[in-house]
Design a protein around this motif. Structure first.
Motif, PDB file in Angstrom:
ATOM      1  N   GLY A 172      60.813 -72.841  24.661  1.00  0.00           N
ATOM      2  CA  GLY A 172      60.720 -72.265  23.319  1.00  0.00           C
ATOM      3  C   GLY A 172      59.556 -71.296  23.201  1.00  0.00           C
ATOM      4  O   GLY A 172      58.624 -71.303  23.997  1.00  0.00           O
ATOM      5  N   HIS A 211      60.447 -78.965  23.128  1.00  0.00           N
ATOM      6  CA  HIS A 211      60.026 -77.671  22.575  1.00  0.00           C
ATOM      7  C   HIS A 211      58.497 -77.629  22.473  1.00  0.00           C
ATOM      8  O   HIS A 211      57.862 -78.642  22.167  1.00  0.00           O
ATOM      9  N   THR A 313      67.545 -72.081  22.154  1.00  0.00           N
ATOM     10  CA  THR A 313      66.407 -71.140  22.227  1.00  0.00           C
ATOM     11  C   THR A 313      66.582 -70.102  23.337  1.00  0.00           C
ATOM     12  O   THR A 313      65.733 -69.234  23.505  1.00  0.00           O
TER      13      THR A 313
END
Ligand SMILES: NC(=O)c1ccc[n+]([C@@H]2O[C@H](COP(=O)([O-])OP(=O)(O)OC[C@H]3O[C@@H](n4cnc5c(N)ncnc54)[C@H](OP(=O)(O)O)[C@@H]3O)[C@@H](O)[C@H]2O)c1
Length: 319
Positions: A172, A211, A313
């Motif tokens: 991310g 993330h 992502t």
């Protein structure tokens, strides 16, 4: 007086994300950031003016001792395998008067597994509840073994509280100076350079992931716990986005890259370990091994990740 947090790795991917996450919850806390150069310090303060800078590195022993002594919490988010840093931070913490802990950002690469061969799935999921004794007895054949052990032994020796946060692959866009990490962005670069995607072996490995904004929240949570500022927060890592064949991520990346005209075809080559390692020396390690974890102890605290999964992502990574 507002708590004082000494942060290493502030210019990095995870450390850089810790700052906005912590500031969003506790704007008055002081964050003292170790950076290696004046230029890096300026970049950091132009993004986060309230952050205080100390210039040095993980070999600046007296600086680490002095800053740790003054701190209410130390977050070591620079190179986790730097043993001198751990020793000096512990010396400082034990000399301080604040009962401050060390929160060490390590990594789950310690459980990397190719028991069924490179590129093949391993059934083993390492659970830090069930498998804790085994994890704690890892020997020198495991990555991060020396540093993880040192954190605990120094903690015992100096009667300093310690926490090791060991995330798997982090993904991310981050909000720090450094927006992207290694794992998937490196893969995108390699696909671009060779004009085509690849997997290592049959590409059936499984890698857990988290993330960057979620892992930064975990560090904030531990800091809060240490400071007793809140009754907690809700922590879990390594679960969301995990249990997906690594191939699943790679396939989506190749298709998105083809869609954007970045590569000619979405087909993937199957490379041997030797061929992959010629593209990047860590290729087998990163793209041909399993790293399956289950963070039971954090899950037991009731936290769930808030951020989107890896596949969601991929698109922003290719912008
Ligand atoms: N990213 C992942 O997917 C991942 C997954 C699991 C574990 N981890 C672990 O988490 C830690 C941080 O990872 P990251 O992805 O945030 O790394 P990163 O983006 O490369 O950032 C590393 C940070 O540490 C600083 N640093 C490195 N060596 C230093 C030294 N000798 N003295 C002072 N500062 C030093 C860097 O400073 P400069 O800006 O000056 O280089 C930078 O601020 C690492 O130990 C890594 O192994 C990362």
């Amino acid at each position: 007086m507002a708590p004082r947090i000494f942060l290493t790795g502030a210019s990095g991917y995870v450390g850089g994300q810790f700052i906005p996450n912590m500031r969003a919850k506790h704007p008055s806390y002081q964050i003292i950031s170790l950076v290696r150069t004046k230029e890096t310090g300026e970049k950091l303060t132009s993004k986060y003016p309230s952050v205080q800078i100390v210039i040095g590195d993980l070999d600046s022993s007296s600086l680490l001792v002095e800053q740790s002594k003054l701190a209410d919490v130390v977050i070591q988010a620079a190179d986790c395998d730097h043993l001198n840093a751990i020793t000096c931070i512990m010396r400082g913490l034990s000399a301080g008067a604040r009962n401050a802990p060390l929160i060490q950002l390590s990594g789950a690469a310690s459980v990397l597994d190719i028991c069924n061969g490179v590129g093949q799935r391993s059934p083993r999921v390492w659970d830090d509840g069930v498998d804790l004794d085994e994890i704690l007895s890892f020997d020198a054949t495991h990555v991060h073994h020396a540093s993880d052990k040192l954190v605990f032994s120094e903690g015992k020796k100096h009667d300093v509280r310690t926490a090791i946060v060991a995330p798997p692959m982090i993904y991310g866009r981050g909000h720090g100076i450094k927006e992207w990490s290694m794992g998937l962005p490196w893969l995108v670069g390699m696909f671009k350079n060779r004009g085509k995607g690849f997997v290592v072996g049959e590409g059936k490995t499984i890698v857990s992931s988290i993330h960057v904004r979620d892992i930064a929240d975990v560090l904030v949570y531990f800091a809060e716990q240490a400071l007793g500022a809140e009754d907690g927060g809700r922590v879990e890592w390594g679960e969301k986005g995990g249990r997906v064949y690594f191939f699943g991520h790679v396939d989506v990346i190749a298709r998105e890259m083809k869609g954007k005209g970045m590569i000619e075809t979405a087909e993937l080559d199957s490379l041997t370990s030797e061929e992959a390692d010629q593209l990047h020396p860590w290729a087998t390690f990163m793209y041909g091994s399993n790293m399956r974890i289950c963070a039971s102890r954090l899950r037991g605290l009731g936290w769930t990740p808030k951020q989107p999964g890896v596949i969601e992502t991929v698109f922003e990574m290719l912008e």
